[in-house]
Design a protein around this motif. Structure first.
Motif, PDB file in Angstrom:
ATOM      1  N   MET A   1       0.846  -1.181   0.000  1.00 59.61           N
ATOM      2  CA  MET A   1       0.000   0.000   0.000  1.00 59.61           C
ATOM      3  C   MET A   1       0.888   1.239   0.000  1.00 59.61           C
ATOM      4  N   SER A   2       0.507   2.213  -0.795  1.00 63.82           N
ATOM      5  CA  SER A   2       1.265   3.454  -0.836  1.00 63.82           C
ATOM      6  C   SER A   2       0.869   4.346   0.341  1.00 63.82           C
ATOM      7  N   LYS A   3       1.765   5.240   0.681  1.00 64.79           N
ATOM      8  CA  LYS A   3       1.508   6.156   1.797  1.00 64.79           C
ATOM      9  C   LYS A   3       0.518   7.230   1.357  1.00 64.79           C
ATOM     10  N   LEU A   4      -0.468   7.500   2.195  1.00 66.87           N
ATOM     11  CA  LEU A   4      -1.457   8.529   1.893  1.00 66.87           C
ATOM     12  C   LEU A   4      -0.871   9.910   2.159  1.00 66.87           C
ATOM     13  N   PRO A   5      -1.202  10.881   1.323  1.00 64.90           N
ATOM     14  CA  PRO A   5      -0.765  12.250   1.611  1.00 64.90           C
ATOM     15  C   PRO A   5      -1.459  12.774   2.864  1.00 64.90           C
ATOM     16  N   GLU A   6      -0.912  13.832   3.447  1.00 61.87           N
ATOM     17  CA  GLU A   6      -1.496  14.409   4.660  1.00 61.87           C
ATOM     18  C   GLU A   6      -2.880  14.990   4.402  1.00 61.87           C
ATOM     19  N   SER A   7      -3.053  15.632   3.263  1.00 64.81           N
ATOM     20  CA  SER A   7      -4.345  16.211   2.911  1.00 64.81           C
ATOM     21  C   SER A   7      -4.475  16.210   1.396  1.00 64.81           C
ATOM     22  N   GLY A   8      -5.649  16.563   0.932  1.00 64.22           N
ATOM     23  CA  GLY A   8      -5.870  16.610  -0.505  1.00 64.22           C
ATOM     24  C   GLY A   8      -6.968  15.653  -0.924  1.00 64.22           C
ATOM     25  N   PHE A   9      -6.862  15.188  -2.155  1.00 61.27           N
ATOM     26  CA  PHE A   9      -7.894  14.342  -2.736  1.00 61.27           C
ATOM     27  C   PHE A   9      -7.286  13.109  -3.386  1.00 61.27           C
ATOM     28  N   LEU A  10      -8.088  12.044  -3.464  1.00 60.64           N
ATOM     29  CA  LEU A  10      -7.689  10.809  -4.138  1.00 60.64           C
ATOM     30  C   LEU A  10      -8.712  10.476  -5.210  1.00 60.64           C
ATOM     31  N   ARG A  11      -8.244  10.097  -6.373  1.00 65.15           N
ATOM     32  CA  ARG A  11      -9.129   9.643  -7.438  1.00 65.15           C
ATOM     33  C   ARG A  11      -9.480   8.175  -7.180  1.00 65.15           C
ATOM     34  N   LEU A  12     -10.517   7.692  -7.838  1.00 64.73           N
ATOM     35  CA  LEU A  12     -10.994   6.324  -7.637  1.00 64.73           C
ATOM     36  C   LEU A  12      -9.899   5.297  -7.912  1.00 64.73           C
ATOM     37  N   SER A  13      -9.103   5.524  -8.962  1.00 60.91           N
ATOM     38  CA  SER A  13      -8.049   4.558  -9.288  1.00 60.91           C
ATOM     39  C   SER A  13      -7.014   4.436  -8.180  1.00 60.91           C
ATOM     40  N   HIS A  14      -6.834   5.487  -7.383  1.00 63.03           N
ATOM     41  CA  HIS A  14      -5.895   5.405  -6.265  1.00 63.03           C
ATOM     42  C   HIS A  14      -6.504   4.688  -5.066  1.00 63.03           C
ATOM     43  N   ILE A  15      -7.814   4.716  -4.964  1.00 60.70           N
ATOM     44  CA  ILE A  15      -8.478   4.057  -3.842  1.00 60.70           C
ATOM     45  C   ILE A  15      -8.603   2.557  -4.090  1.00 60.70           C
ATOM     46  N   VAL A  16      -9.126   2.170  -5.257  1.00 61.73           N
ATOM     47  CA  VAL A  16      -9.362   0.747  -5.544  1.00 61.73           C
ATOM     48  C   VAL A  16      -8.248   0.117  -6.364  1.00 61.73           C
TER      49      VAL A  16
END
Length: 74
Positions: A1-16
């Motif tokens: 699993m990649s490290k999540l940024p502190e803030s911001g947004f994630l696109r669907l491809s980054h979530i699933v």
């Protein structure tokens, strides 16, 4: 699993995840796109934010809260 940024947004491809991307994107939440979208409609997963006409994303804070909620259920 990649490290999540502190803030911001994630696109669907980054979530699933997207194994066809170069390099492959590993899932944060290991479910299919259809399962994720159904979960959003039913309220199981966080609601997205429309960033543009064709751009939908999820707040990192909401994804972090979901991960913590899922960890607590194990």
């Amino acid at each position: 699993m990649s490290k999540l940024p502190e803030s911001g947004f994630l696109r669907l491809s980054h979530i699933v995840g997207d194994p066809n991307a170069t390099p492959p994107i590993y899932p944060i939440i290991p479910v299919s796109r259809s399962t994720w979208l159904k979960g959003v409609r039913t309220g199981r997963f966080p609601q997205p934010v429309k960033l543009g006409v064709r751009t939908t994303a999820w707040r990192v804070e909401d994804i972090r809260a979901l991960i913590e909620q899922l960890k607590g259920g194990e």
